[in-house]
Write an enzyme that holds these catalytic residues in place. Sequence first.
Site, PDB file in Angstrom:
ATOM      1  N   GLY A  16     -17.980  -7.231  -0.880  1.00 56.76           N
ATOM      2  CA  GLY A  16     -16.896  -6.458  -1.495  1.00 56.76           C
ATOM      3  C   GLY A  16     -16.220  -7.235  -2.609  1.00 56.76           C
ATOM      4  O   GLY A  16     -15.033  -7.051  -2.867  1.00 56.76           O
ATOM      5  N   GLY A  17     -16.991  -8.092  -3.287  1.00 57.66           N
ATOM      6  CA  GLY A  17     -16.414  -9.013  -4.274  1.00 57.66           C
ATOM      7  C   GLY A  17     -16.181  -8.424  -5.651  1.00 57.66           C
ATOM      8  O   GLY A  17     -15.695  -9.116  -6.541  1.00 57.66           O
ATOM      9  N   GLY A  18     -16.509  -7.119  -5.836  1.00 54.42           N
ATOM     10  CA  GLY A  18     -16.338  -6.527  -7.159  1.00 54.42           C
ATOM     11  C   GLY A  18     -14.997  -5.835  -7.360  1.00 54.42           C
ATOM     12  O   GLY A  18     -14.677  -5.421  -8.475  1.00 54.42           O
ATOM     13  N   THR A  19     -14.222  -5.677  -6.298  1.00 55.17           N
ATOM     14  CA  THR A  19     -12.947  -4.933  -6.405  1.00 55.17           C
ATOM     15  C   THR A  19     -11.838  -5.650  -5.631  1.00 55.17           C
ATOM     16  O   THR A  19     -12.107  -6.530  -4.802  1.00 55.17           O
ATOM     17  CB  THR A  19     -13.081  -3.511  -5.801  1.00 55.17           C
ATOM     18  N   GLY A  20     -10.613  -5.234  -5.901  1.00 56.14           N
ATOM     19  CA  GLY A  20      -9.452  -5.559  -5.075  1.00 56.14           C
ATOM     20  C   GLY A  20      -9.290  -7.030  -4.723  1.00 56.14           C
ATOM     21  O   GLY A  20      -9.383  -7.924  -5.584  1.00 56.14           O
ATOM     22  N   TYR A 148      -2.571  -5.929  12.063  1.00 56.24           N
ATOM     23  CA  TYR A 148      -2.633  -5.175  13.327  1.00 56.24           C
ATOM     24  C   TYR A 148      -3.774  -5.657  14.224  1.00 56.24           C
ATOM     25  O   TYR A 148      -3.834  -5.294  15.387  1.00 56.24           O
ATOM     26  CB  TYR A 148      -2.637  -3.646  13.110  1.00 56.24           C
TER      27      TYR A 148
HETATM   28  C1  HXC Z   1     -11.141  11.847   8.116  1.00 58.84           C
HETATM   29  C2  HXC Z   1     -13.021  11.067   7.022  1.00 58.84           C
HETATM   30  C3  HXC Z   1     -12.223  10.606   5.938  1.00 58.84           C
HETATM   31  C4  HXC Z   1     -10.817  10.818   5.999  1.00 58.84           C
HETATM   32  C5  HXC Z   1     -14.292  10.155   5.512  1.00 58.84           C
HETATM   33  N1  HXC Z   1     -14.278  10.779   6.699  1.00 58.84           N
HETATM   34  N2  HXC Z   1     -13.047  10.027   5.028  1.00 58.84           N
HETATM   35  N3  HXC Z   1     -12.485  11.677   8.096  1.00 58.84           N
HETATM   36  N4  HXC Z   1     -10.315  11.441   7.110  1.00 58.84           N
HETATM   37  N5  HXC Z   1     -10.010  10.394   5.016  1.00 58.84           N
HETATM   38  C6  HXC Z   1     -15.443  11.128   7.516  1.00 58.84           C
HETATM   39  C7  HXC Z   1     -16.378  12.090   6.792  1.00 58.84           C
HETATM   40  O1  HXC Z   1     -15.949  13.443   6.919  1.00 58.84           O
HETATM   41  C8  HXC Z   1     -17.696  11.843   7.524  1.00 58.84           C
HETATM   42  O2  HXC Z   1     -17.744  12.470   8.770  1.00 58.84           O
HETATM   43  C9  HXC Z   1     -17.638  10.343   7.821  1.00 58.84           C
HETATM   44  O3  HXC Z   1     -16.236   9.967   7.754  1.00 58.84           O
HETATM   45  C10 HXC Z   1     -18.412   9.523   6.828  1.00 58.84           C
HETATM   46  O4  HXC Z   1     -17.933   9.884   5.522  1.00 58.84           O
HETATM   47  P1  HXC Z   1     -18.730   9.482   4.191  1.00 58.84           P
HETATM   48  O5  HXC Z   1     -17.898   9.856   3.033  1.00 58.84           O
HETATM   49  O6  HXC Z   1     -20.142   9.995   4.269  1.00 58.84           O
HETATM   50  O7  HXC Z   1     -18.801   7.885   4.404  1.00 58.84           O
HETATM   51  P2  HXC Z   1     -19.206   6.740   3.435  1.00 58.84           P
HETATM   52  O8  HXC Z   1     -19.719   7.271   2.125  1.00 58.84           O
HETATM   53  O9  HXC Z   1     -20.075   5.862   4.232  1.00 58.84           O
HETATM   54  O10 HXC Z   1     -17.795   6.013   3.098  1.00 58.84           O
HETATM   55  C11 HXC Z   1     -17.155   5.181   4.023  1.00 58.84           C
HETATM   56  C12 HXC Z   1     -15.633   5.390   4.007  1.00 58.84           C
HETATM   57  C13 HXC Z   1     -15.064   5.341   2.562  1.00 58.84           C
HETATM   58  C14 HXC Z   1     -15.014   4.331   4.914  1.00 58.84           C
HETATM   59  C15 HXC Z   1     -15.326   6.785   4.586  1.00 58.84           C
HETATM   60  O11 HXC Z   1     -13.644   5.533   2.572  1.00 58.84           O
HETATM   61  C16 HXC Z   1     -15.385   4.026   1.866  1.00 58.84           C
HETATM   62  O12 HXC Z   1     -16.447   3.918   1.266  1.00 58.84           O
HETATM   63  N6  HXC Z   1     -14.508   3.024   1.932  1.00 58.84           N
HETATM   64  C17 HXC Z   1     -14.705   1.698   1.333  1.00 58.84           C
HETATM   65  C18 HXC Z   1     -13.476   1.088   0.729  1.00 58.84           C
HETATM   66  C19 HXC Z   1     -12.224   1.100   1.598  1.00 58.84           C
HETATM   67  O13 HXC Z   1     -12.130   1.898   2.551  1.00 58.84           O
HETATM   68  N7  HXC Z   1     -11.259   0.257   1.250  1.00 58.84           N
HETATM   69  C20 HXC Z   1      -9.972   0.155   1.949  1.00 58.84           C
HETATM   70  C21 HXC Z   1      -9.910  -1.078   2.706  1.00 58.84           C
HETATM   71  S1  HXC Z   1      -8.236  -1.405   3.213  1.00 58.84           S
HETATM   72  P3  HXC Z   1     -18.495  13.896   9.024  1.00 58.84           P
HETATM   73  O14 HXC Z   1     -18.507  14.046  10.516  1.00 58.84           O
HETATM   74  O15 HXC Z   1     -17.656  14.920   8.315  1.00 58.84           O
HETATM   75  O16 HXC Z   1     -19.880  13.776   8.447  1.00 58.84           O
HETATM   76  C22 HXC Z   1      -8.266  -2.018   4.799  1.00 58.84           C
HETATM   77  C23 HXC Z   1      -7.018  -2.596   5.476  1.00 58.84           C
HETATM   78  C24 HXC Z   1      -5.770  -1.988   5.093  1.00 58.84           C
HETATM   79  O17 HXC Z   1      -9.238  -2.055   5.391  1.00 58.84           O
HETATM   80  C25 HXC Z   1      -4.527  -2.465   5.795  1.00 58.84           C
HETATM   81  C26 HXC Z   1      -3.315  -2.083   4.996  1.00 58.84           C
HETATM   82  C27 HXC Z   1      -2.058  -2.764   5.378  1.00 58.84           C
HETATM   83  P1  NAP Z   2     -11.305  -2.460  -1.591  1.00 55.99           P
HETATM   84  O1  NAP Z   2     -11.120  -2.825  -3.020  1.00 55.99           O
HETATM   85  O2  NAP Z   2     -11.607  -1.041  -1.258  1.00 55.99           O
HETATM   86  O3  NAP Z   2     -12.429  -3.419  -0.995  1.00 55.99           O
HETATM   87  C1  NAP Z   2     -13.434  -3.037  -0.121  1.00 55.99           C
HETATM   88  C2  NAP Z   2     -14.754  -3.523  -0.682  1.00 55.99           C
HETATM   89  O4  NAP Z   2     -15.763  -3.380   0.320  1.00 55.99           O
HETATM   90  C3  NAP Z   2     -15.227  -2.762  -1.922  1.00 55.99           C
HETATM   91  O5  NAP Z   2     -15.578  -3.674  -2.928  1.00 55.99           O
HETATM   92  C4  NAP Z   2     -16.462  -2.006  -1.435  1.00 55.99           C
HETATM   93  O6  NAP Z   2     -17.408  -1.904  -2.506  1.00 55.99           O
HETATM   94  C5  NAP Z   2     -16.948  -2.911  -0.301  1.00 55.99           C
HETATM   95  N1  NAP Z   2     -17.714  -2.172   0.702  1.00 55.99           N
HETATM   96  C6  NAP Z   2     -17.328  -1.083   1.410  1.00 55.99           C
HETATM   97  N2  NAP Z   2     -18.314  -0.667   2.196  1.00 55.99           N
HETATM   98  C7  NAP Z   2     -19.346  -1.524   1.998  1.00 55.99           C
HETATM   99  C8  NAP Z   2     -20.662  -1.600   2.533  1.00 55.99           C
HETATM  100  N3  NAP Z   2     -21.110  -0.715   3.428  1.00 55.99           N
HETATM  101  N4  NAP Z   2     -21.458  -2.603   2.111  1.00 55.99           N
HETATM  102  C9  NAP Z   2     -21.029  -3.508   1.196  1.00 55.99           C
HETATM  103  N5  NAP Z   2     -19.795  -3.483   0.662  1.00 55.99           N
HETATM  104  C10 NAP Z   2     -18.969  -2.487   1.058  1.00 55.99           C
HETATM  105  O7  NAP Z   2      -9.998  -2.847  -0.732  1.00 55.99           O
HETATM  106  P2  NAP Z   2      -9.160  -4.205  -0.605  1.00 55.99           P
HETATM  107  O8  NAP Z   2      -7.750  -3.788  -0.403  1.00 55.99           O
HETATM  108  O9  NAP Z   2      -9.503  -5.142  -1.692  1.00 55.99           O
HETATM  109  O10 NAP Z   2      -9.688  -4.761   0.800  1.00 55.99           O
HETATM  110  C11 NAP Z   2     -10.352  -6.023   0.891  1.00 55.99           C
HETATM  111  C12 NAP Z   2     -10.223  -6.573   2.295  1.00 55.99           C
HETATM  112  O11 NAP Z   2      -8.852  -6.804   2.588  1.00 55.99           O
HETATM  113  C13 NAP Z   2     -10.737  -5.647   3.388  1.00 55.99           C
HETATM  114  O12 NAP Z   2     -11.349  -6.415   4.407  1.00 55.99           O
HETATM  115  C14 NAP Z   2      -9.481  -5.027   3.923  1.00 55.99           C
HETATM  116  O13 NAP Z   2      -9.627  -4.583   5.241  1.00 55.99           O
HETATM  117  C15 NAP Z   2      -8.528  -6.203   3.817  1.00 55.99           C
HETATM  118  N6  NAP Z   2      -7.120  -5.849   3.838  1.00 55.99           N
HETATM  119  C16 NAP Z   2      -6.549  -5.252   2.755  1.00 55.99           C
HETATM  120  C17 NAP Z   2      -5.193  -4.970   2.794  1.00 55.99           C
HETATM  121  C18 NAP Z   2      -4.490  -4.354   1.626  1.00 55.99           C
HETATM  122  O14 NAP Z   2      -3.312  -4.041   1.742  1.00 55.99           O
HETATM  123  N7  NAP Z   2      -5.121  -4.162   0.495  1.00 55.99           N
HETATM  124  C19 NAP Z   2      -4.450  -5.249   3.944  1.00 55.99           C
HETATM  125  C20 NAP Z   2      -5.080  -5.835   5.034  1.00 55.99           C
HETATM  126  C21 NAP Z   2      -6.422  -6.144   4.963  1.00 55.99           C
HETATM  127  P3  NAP Z   2     -18.488  -0.701  -2.607  1.00 55.99           P
HETATM  128  O15 NAP Z   2     -17.725   0.572  -2.501  1.00 55.99           O
HETATM  129  O16 NAP Z   2     -19.134  -0.934  -3.944  1.00 55.99           O
HETATM  130  O17 NAP Z   2     -19.447  -0.902  -1.481  1.00 55.99           O
END
Ligand code: HXC
Ligand code: NAP
Length: 284
Positions: A16-20, A148
Site C-alpha cells: 500500500g506504498g503508493g497512497t496515504g 481499537y
Molecule cells: C457495506 C460493502 C461496502 C460498504 C464494499 N462492500 N463496500 N458493504 N458497506 N461501504 C461489500 C460489497 O458489497 C461486496 O459484497 C464486498 O464488500 C466486496 O466489495 P468489492 O467492492 O468487490 O471489494 P474490493 O474491490 O475487493 O474492495 C475492498 C474494499 C474497498 C475493502 C471494499 O473499500 C477497498 O479496496 N479498500 C482499500 C483501501 C481502504 O479501505 N483504505 C482505508 C484504510 S483505513 P457483496 O456481498 O455485495 O458482493 C483503516 C483504519 C482506519 O484501515 C482507522 C481510522 C481511525
Molecule cells: P489508504 O491510502 O487507503 O491505504 C491503503 C493501501 O492499501 C492503498 O494503497 C491500497 O492500494 C492498498 N491495498 C488495499 N487492498 C490491497 C490489496 N488487496 N493488495 C495490495 N494492496 C492493497 O489508507 P491509509 O489511511 O493510508 O491507511 C494506511 C494504513 O494505516 C492502513 O493499514 C490503515 O488501516 C492504517 N490506519 C489508518 C488510519 C487513518 O486514519 N488514516 C488510522 C489507523 C490506521 P490499492 O488500492 O492500489 O491496492
Amino acid sequence: MFVPDLLKDKVILITGGGTGLGRAMGERFLELGAKLAITSRREEVLKQAAEEMSQGGKEVFYTPCDVRRPDQVADMVDRVIAHYGRIDVLVNNAAGNFISPTERLSPRAVDAVLNIVLHGTFYCTLEVGKRWINEKQPGVMLNIVTTYASSGSGSAYVVPSAAAKAGVLAITRSLAVEWAKYGIRQVAIAPGPFPTEGAWSRLAPTPELSEGMIRKVPLRRTGEKHELANLAAYLISDYAAYINGEVVTIDGGEWLQGAGEFNSLVDLPAEMWDKLAELTRQGK
Ligand code: HXC
Ligand code: NAP
C-alpha cells in the site's frame, strides 16, 4: 532530529506504498537514505507515485500485487529481490475498511476486509520471513494496526477491521518471540485519525463525521502524516534495535479520552465546576 543517513541503503518494502500513510512513510524513508519498493493492486497509482517519489535520484521500485493472493505475493517478493538483491524491512501497511452496521455486512464484505488486512499481512510476513530465515538474514517487520486493536477495545461499525487488526497485533507479538532468534524484529504502530483520501472517503465521508473525529482527540486535531512517518523511521532503524513486539500508539490521546469514566467532563465550563465544588462538598 534524525541523522541524514539513518536508513542508508536499507531496502524497504511497503505494501500500500503508493497512497496515504504508506506513501508518506516511503517519502520519509527515502529522505533518510533508504531504497524503496512499493506494491498494491493498482499499477497506475504505483507508477505515478514512484515517478514522483524518485525525483532527485532516489530509488523507488514499484511492482503490483494483490496481497490476498499468496501466489502474487511470492512473485512480488521475487521481483523485489531480483531488483535490489534483498529486502531489509517489510512494512505491512495495505488495508481495507469501511463503516457499516455489522448486520448489513455480507460474507463477501467480511472477507474483503479480513483477506486484505489479516491474510494479506500474514502472507507477506510468511513470504519475506521464510526467505530471511533460509538466508540467515536479519530484518524488521513493521505492522500498521489501529488504536481499537491495540487498546483491545475493538470498535463498533468497523468490526471486520477490528477483528483483522487484532489478529495482526497477535502476529506481531507472537513472532516477536518466535523469530527473534533469527534476528527478525517485529514492531507495530497504532495510528489514531490521520486524514487520508483512502480512509476518509470510507470512514468519515461527511463534514459532520470528519469534525466528530477531531472532537474525540484531546489535542483537538488529527495527525499529520509526517508525524507517523518519523515514528516509523525510528522504529525500523537500528536505534530501535532492542524494541521487539511493541506497538506504539500515535493518536493525540484519543483512545484514552474514550477510556476514562469521567473524561467527558473536559468540556464543563469553570462556573459549572464552582457549582459542582459546592455540591460535592455537601457530602462531608
Ligand atoms: C457495506 C460493502 C461496502 C460498504 C464494499 N462492500 N463496500 N458493504 N458497506 N461501504 C461489500 C460489497 O458489497 C461486496 O459484497 C464486498 O464488500 C466486496 O466489495 P468489492 O467492492 O468487490 O471489494 P474490493 O474491490 O475487493 O474492495 C475492498 C474494499 C474497498 C475493502 C471494499 O473499500 C477497498 O479496496 N479498500 C482499500 C483501501 C481502504 O479501505 N483504505 C482505508 C484504510 S483505513 P457483496 O456481498 O455485495 O458482493 C483503516 C483504519 C482506519 O484501515 C482507522 C481510522 C481511525
Ligand atoms: P489508504 O491510502 O487507503 O491505504 C491503503 C493501501 O492499501 C492503498 O494503497 C491500497 O492500494 C492498498 N491495498 C488495499 N487492498 C490491497 C490489496 N488487496 N493488495 C495490495 N494492496 C492493497 O489508507 P491509509 O489511511 O493510508 O491507511 C494506511 C494504513 O494505516 C492502513 O493499514 C490503515 O488501516 C492504517 N490506519 C489508518 C488510519 C487513518 O486514519 N488514516 C488510522 C489507523 C490506521 P490499492 O488500492 O492500489 O491496492
